[in-house]
Design an enzyme around this catalytic site. Structure first.
Site, PDB file in Angstrom:
ATOM      1  CG  ASN A  12      23.901  46.231  21.133  1.00  0.00           C
ATOM      2  OD1 ASN A  12      22.953  46.085  21.906  1.00  0.00           O
ATOM      3  ND2 ASN A  12      25.153  46.126  21.523  1.00  0.00           N
TER       4      ASN A  12
ATOM      5  CB  ALA B 164      14.832  63.378  21.374  1.00  0.00           C
TER       6      ALA B 164
ATOM      7  CB  CYS C  57      27.522  48.288  23.427  1.00  0.00           C
ATOM      8  SG  CYS C  57      28.255  47.185  24.638  1.00  0.00           S
TER       9      CYS C  57
ATOM     10  CE  LYS D 192      32.657  46.953  21.295  1.00  0.00           C
ATOM     11  NZ  LYS D 192      31.876  45.818  20.846  1.00  0.00           N
TER      12      LYS D 192
ATOM     13  CD  GLU E 134      29.581  50.011  30.396  1.00  0.00           C
ATOM     14  OE1 GLU E 134      29.783  51.191  30.702  1.00  0.00           O
ATOM     15  OE2 GLU E 134      30.242  49.413  29.533  1.00  0.00           O
TER      16      GLU E 134
HETATM   17  N1  LIG Z   1      30.325  47.018  28.304  1.00  0.00           N
HETATM   18  C1  LIG Z   1      29.122  46.593  27.980  1.00  0.00           C
HETATM   19  O1  LIG Z   1      28.099  47.172  28.344  1.00  0.00           O
HETATM   20  C2  LIG Z   1      28.955  45.352  27.148  1.00  0.00           C
HETATM   21  C3  LIG Z   1      27.712  44.726  27.103  1.00  0.00           C
HETATM   22  C4  LIG Z   1      27.576  43.578  26.321  1.00  0.00           C
HETATM   23  C5  LIG Z   1      28.655  43.117  25.596  1.00  0.00           C
HETATM   24  N2  LIG Z   1      29.835  43.769  25.637  1.00  0.00           N
HETATM   25  C6  LIG Z   1      30.971  43.214  24.864  1.00  0.00           C
HETATM   26  O2  LIG Z   1      31.799  42.479  25.756  1.00  0.00           O
HETATM   27  C7  LIG Z   1      33.175  42.628  25.398  1.00  0.00           C
HETATM   28  C8  LIG Z   1      33.950  43.229  26.551  1.00  0.00           C
HETATM   29  O3  LIG Z   1      33.418  44.498  26.830  1.00  0.00           O
HETATM   30  P1  LIG Z   1      33.861  45.301  28.136  1.00  0.00           P
HETATM   31  O4  LIG Z   1      33.037  46.541  28.172  1.00  0.00           O
HETATM   32  O5  LIG Z   1      33.894  44.392  29.299  1.00  0.00           O
HETATM   33  O6  LIG Z   1      35.355  45.680  27.700  1.00  0.00           O
HETATM   34  P2  LIG Z   1      36.557  46.145  28.658  1.00  0.00           P
HETATM   35  O7  LIG Z   1      37.490  46.880  27.772  1.00  0.00           O
HETATM   36  O8  LIG Z   1      36.003  46.823  29.856  1.00  0.00           O
HETATM   37  O9  LIG Z   1      37.210  44.781  29.119  1.00  0.00           O
HETATM   38  C9  LIG Z   1      37.979  43.965  28.302  1.00  0.00           C
HETATM   39  C10 LIG Z   1      39.095  43.397  29.171  1.00  0.00           C
HETATM   40  O10 LIG Z   1      39.770  42.394  28.399  1.00  0.00           O
HETATM   41  C11 LIG Z   1      41.152  42.477  28.724  1.00  0.00           C
HETATM   42  N3  LIG Z   1      41.923  41.813  27.670  1.00  0.00           N
HETATM   43  C12 LIG Z   1      42.128  42.230  26.398  1.00  0.00           C
HETATM   44  N4  LIG Z   1      42.883  41.314  25.742  1.00  0.00           N
HETATM   45  C13 LIG Z   1      43.130  40.322  26.595  1.00  0.00           C
HETATM   46  C14 LIG Z   1      43.832  39.101  26.513  1.00  0.00           C
HETATM   47  N5  LIG Z   1      44.447  38.737  25.374  1.00  0.00           N
HETATM   48  N6  LIG Z   1      43.901  38.307  27.599  1.00  0.00           N
HETATM   49  C15 LIG Z   1      43.294  38.664  28.755  1.00  0.00           C
HETATM   50  N7  LIG Z   1      42.612  39.813  28.902  1.00  0.00           N
HETATM   51  C16 LIG Z   1      42.516  40.624  27.832  1.00  0.00           C
HETATM   52  C17 LIG Z   1      41.416  43.977  28.846  1.00  0.00           C
HETATM   53  O11 LIG Z   1      42.582  44.231  29.591  1.00  0.00           O
HETATM   54  C18 LIG Z   1      40.139  44.436  29.558  1.00  0.00           C
HETATM   55  O12 LIG Z   1      40.286  44.449  30.957  1.00  0.00           O
HETATM   56  C19 LIG Z   1      33.167  43.483  24.135  1.00  0.00           C
HETATM   57  O13 LIG Z   1      33.144  42.649  23.020  1.00  0.00           O
HETATM   58  C20 LIG Z   1      31.869  44.246  24.244  1.00  0.00           C
HETATM   59  O14 LIG Z   1      31.370  44.630  22.997  1.00  0.00           O
HETATM   60  C21 LIG Z   1      30.030  44.865  26.411  1.00  0.00           C
END
Ligand SMILES: NC(=O)c1ccc[n+]([C@@H]2O[C@H](COP(=O)([O-])OP(=O)(O)OC[C@H]3O[C@@H](n4cnc5c(N)ncnc54)[C@H](O)[C@@H]3O)[C@@H](O)[C@H]2O)c1
Length: 451
Positions: free
Chosen positions: A227, A271, A279, A282, A156
């Site tokens: 991670n 530091a 990420c 969790k 992000e």
């Molecule tokens: N944020 C990061 O920097 C990042 C980087 C790499 C990987 N990830 C991984 O990617 C995944 C998503 O992360 P994020 O930060 O985008 O999360 P987020 O919470 O911003 O987005 C998840 C979205 O999924 C939607 N959602 C949940 N259940 C749903 C369903 N049944 N049908 C349709 N939509 C649904 C939610 O409403 C939400 O908008 C996670 O597993 C996270 O670990 C995140």
């Protein structure tokens, strides 16, 4: 290629926007009606540099659409990216209920075979379960689904750039056809065949990213392993900082020299207040849980997590030592997001710090360039100001909890004069201690002389 994206959070929007930007036809959906209303209305529910422009351009070009009809979205794509959240359960185990819901949705709504791609971060073996769920729930329509794992490594704050200029693309597949389809999806990125919204007029020369093809289990493991290793590096630097404080050494000098060794590398050795976000905290928990579930004790990671949790307490101890009595003190907090250039406050250390200060009776006011609205939903009532100088006014102490560049460039003389007492606790080692002391601040940070 026609692509569906399910889940329009940070990862889903960047994936959908960038894949449309590079020429695919993308349909996105999410089960949050508020979020979909915003997206359908052309608004972007998160702050991420360049994302607004990418989404707007792809929509104008007719390659990106948003629909709240999940079935329609499922049917639109030949490949479906699952980008839903996988938050931690109380035990630390990843909650995969959203993945399970989406599996059932795809199985029942699809009318043709699809490649279903796990983009969400999931524990190893999820691909197997996903495939099973797809098969079980599609028995009435008799469709066969293929599953692939394609973990996302974007950060992000630089997510669009990371997606379009990745260090590596990892795909875990079972069939040759899935590998070919993934290669086709990423071909414009692998070959640099796209108009880059980040670098104008042209991207700096970068090596072609490798596309690593692995088994699904390896691919799933790669994300958690990466991670967790990054988290471990941060905790290592933080313990070093504590040691430097006791021994009169400077953690920045130590980590800088360490980082020049190519076997170590300079990144993630900063530091401070520790890691947060959706990420690292969790993922490390889920990895520990996964290891335990198969009889492997990943004690190294348990310690990493313990060290990280302790950072908050160490900062609060510094606050208490400096203020003597915290109750009724005016404390300004600069930074709410878990890191700069994002509005994401999930598991942000600043949130925990503020909760603890409020519990101890401090009067807290906070400022963040992007994250105040999202923080407001998580915090007890405190005062928010857009202007950092308002936060400093009459404050007994000022804390820096996110290293936004804007904060480095503040007029610190003016801040000193505004404060009731020029006490600065820089929990991100953002500023130069000698300079701040020369300005007349009582200045504390982590692991640097006199802190
Ligand atoms: N944020 C990061 O920097 C990042 C980087 C790499 C990987 N990830 C991984 O990617 C995944 C998503 O992360 P994020 O930060 O985008 O999360 P987020 O919470 O911003 O987005 C998840 C979205 O999924 C939607 N959602 C949940 N259940 C749903 C369903 N049944 N049908 C349709 N939509 C649904 C939610 O409403 C939400 O908008 C996670 O597993 C996270 O670990 C995140």
């Amino acid at each position: 290629m026609r692509i569906s994206v399910i889940g329009c959070g940070y990862v889903g929007l960047v994936t959908g926007g960038c894949l449309a930007e590079v020429g695919h036809e993308v349909v996105c959906t999410d089960n949050d009606p508020g979020r979909m209303a915003m997206l359908e209305g052309g608004r972007v529910p998160i702050y991420e540099p360049h994302l607004d422009a990418v989404l707007a351009a792809a929509r104008r070009a007719g390659r990106l659409t948003f629909t709240r009809h999940a079935g329609e979205a499922v049917r639109a794509g030949d490949a479906i990216f699952i980008c839903v959240g996988t938050p931690p359960r109380q035990t630390g185990e990843a909650d995969l209920s959203a993945i399970d819901n989406v599996a059932r949705l795809i199985a029942t709504e699809a009318r043709s075979p699809k490649l279903v791609i796990e983009k969400s971060t999931v524990p190893a073996q999820t691909g197997l379960q996903l495939k099973r769920a797809l098969a079980v729930y599609s028995r009435k329509n008799g469709l066969a689904f293929r599953v692939a794992s394609n973990p996302e490594f974007l950060r992000e704050g630089t997510a669009v750039e990371d997606f379009l200029h990745p260090d590596r693309i990892v795909v875990g597949v079972e069939e040759q056809s899935s590998e070919e389809q993934c290669r086709e999806i990423y071909r414009p990125i692998l070959e640099g065949l796209f108009h880059c919204p980040v670098h104008t007029p042209a991207c700096p020369p970068t090596p072609t990213p490798p596309m690593l093809v692995t088994t699904i289990a390896s691919s799933e493991l790669i994300k958690h392993a990466s991670n967790s290793f990054l988290a471990l590096k941060i905790s290592y630097a933080n313990v070093l900082a504590d040691l430097c404080e006791r021994l009169g050494a400077n953690v920045e000098e130590v980590t800088r020299a360490m980082g020049l060794d190519p076997r170590i590398g300079p990144q993630f050795l900063r530091a401070g207040l520790g890691f947060g976000g959706f990420c690292l905290p969790k993922d490390i928990q889920a990895f520990i849980w996964l290891a335990e579930s198969v009889g492997v004790d990943f004690g190294l990671l348990k310690e990493t997590e313990r060290v990280n949790r302790q950072r908050i307490e160490l900062l609060l101890e510094k606050v208490r030592r400096a203020l003597w009595v915290v109750k009724d003190k005016q404390v300004g907090v600069l930074g709410l997001a878990f890191k700069p250039n994002t509005d994401d406050v999930r598991f942000a250390p600043a949130i925990e710090v503020i909760n603890r200060l409020v519990a101890e009776g401090a009067q807290v006011r906070a400022c963040d360039p992007e994250a105040m609205e999202k923080a407001g939903a998580l915090l007890p009532p405190i005062a928010y100001h857009r202007d950092p100088y308002e936060v400093a006014k009459n404050a007994d102490a000022l804390l820096i909890t996110t290293e936004w560049e804007e904060f480095r460039r503040l007029d610190w003389e003016r801040i000193r004069d505004l404060m009731a007492r020029p006490l600065l606790l820089d929990a991100r080692n953002l500023l130069d201690p000698a300079q701040m002391k020369a300005l007349g601040f009582e200045y504390h940070s982590f692991g640097r002389p006199g802190c």
